[in-house]
Design an enzyme around this catalytic site. Structure first.
Site, PDB file in Angstrom:
ATOM      1  CB  CYS A  42      50.912  31.022  44.182  1.00 51.73           C
ATOM      2  SG  CYS A  42      50.757  29.504  45.128  1.00 51.73           S
ATOM      3  CB  CYS A  46      48.469  28.248  43.160  1.00 52.74           C
ATOM      4  SG  CYS A  46      48.711  28.931  44.783  1.00 52.74           S
ATOM      5  CG  ASP A  47      48.920  29.623  39.397  1.00 46.17           C
ATOM      6  OD1 ASP A  47      47.858  29.031  39.636  1.00 46.17           O
ATOM      7  OD2 ASP A  47      49.092  30.838  39.609  1.00 46.17           O
TER       8      ASP A  47
END
Ligand code: NAP
Length: 299
Positions: free
Chosen positions: A130, A133-134
């Site tokens: 993701c 997200c990261d």
């Protein structure tokens, strides 16, 4: 307590089902152990839901939850481990056992894994599924993305604005992503396409430091020194725990038609987890409403 309807999954399909069932006056319980909103919750922007020109996935998800709970649906953040079918349906979770008259499964799909040696060892240590997200952990770093669909190309476009260099690895020399996105990717000066290639191994100590890619035609190998690898090769259903109760197809999708009815009476499947040709927010919402109206009848 005997609930009218339990819904497993708090994504678009599950929460739409909750809205419809709660508005029909039913006692509704939703289980979601992960992010409410499901897959869409990490999408930077949603532009294809009718009447909403643009919204972030996070806001879309928050709105869905607020709408469902405003009509009386309850949400419990417990992971479902097992279901049993009988006179009533039993849902066994990490926190206890719950009974209901009808069950709607809306567990969506999970990220497909490459299955390559080392992938799991480096999960969270350089390997991610993701970018939203990261991605920020890899600011000004060198990363790679693997996959040839829309998700992968969107991931590379997103990371090209954050990272120093993005290697885009794909096993073929043609993309299945929409051509306008691929064309945009080709204009990015810090993106290098590594086509007709697979990842054969991972290298690093505690954290990922490199991947070895192999050209499928020439078998030539090349080492890409990277800090992060984003795996974006599609999705598979999250339905393993249901296989003894309802019929699944070869890929693990729950067999159910447009009426969302599964092989077990009173158990419905809604959204991406069921057999269908188009997995989108709109079709998830449609399934959620169909399943809820059907499940609400006669109870
Ligand atoms: P996808 O379209 O199924 O693409 C998966 C990609 O991963 C394919 O290019 C596939 O290669 C590759 N792949 C699969 N298994 C692999 C493996 N073991 N090793 C290496 N490569 C592998 O998945 P997606 O991109 O997640 O998209 C899913 C659906 O959502 C699609 O219908 C897509 O159009 C849609 N979507 C839409 C949007 C939007 O904004 N409209 C955004 C994201 C996704 P091959 O091509 O060789 O099979």
């Amino acid at each position: 307590m005997l609930y009218d309807i339990i819904i497993i999954g708090g994504g678009c399909a599950g929460l739409t089902a909750a809205i419809y069932a709660a508005r029909a006056g039913k006692e509704v319980l939703v289980f979601e152990s992960d992010a409410v909103g499901g897959q869409i919750s990490t999408s930077p922007k949603v532009e294809n839901f009718p009447s909403i020109k643009q919204i972030s996935g996070a806001e879309f998800s928050d709105n869905l939850l607020a709408q469902a709970t405003s009509f009386g649906a309850k949400l419990i953040a417990e992971k479902v481990a097992e279901i049993k079918d009988g006179e009533t349906k039993t849902v066994i979770t990490s926190g206890g056992e719950y009974e209901c008259k009808r069950l709607i499964i809306a567990t969506g799909v999970k990220h497909r894994k490459l299955g390559a040696d080392g992938e799991e060892d480096y999960e969270g240590k350089g390997v991610s599924y993701c970018a939203v997200c990261d991605g920020m952990f890899f600011r000004d770093a060198d990363v790679a993305v693997i996959g040839g669909g829309d998700s992968a190309v969107i991931t590379s476009l997103y990371l090209s604005n954050i990272c120093k260099k993005v290697y885009h690895i794909h096993r073929r020399d043609e993309f299945r992503a929409e051509s306008y996105r691929v064309n945009e990717l080709k204009t990015k000066s810090n993106v290098e396409l590594v086509l007709s290639s697979n990842i054969s191994s991972f290298e690093g100590d505690d954290f990922l430091q490199a991947v070895i890619v192999e050209n499928v035609n020439t078998k030539e190998q090349r080492k890409l020194e990277i800090d992060g690898l984003f795996i974006s090769i599609g999705y598979s259903p999250d339905s393993e725990i249901f296989k003894d109760v309802i019929a699944l197809d070869n890929e693990g999708y729950i067999i159910a038609g447009e009426d969302c009815k599964t092989s077990a009476d009173g158990i419905y499947a809604a959204g991406d987890c069921r057999t269908k040709s188009l997995r989108q927010l709109t079709t998830a919402a449609a399934d959620g409403s169909v399943a809820a109206v059907s499940a609400s009848a006669d109870i």
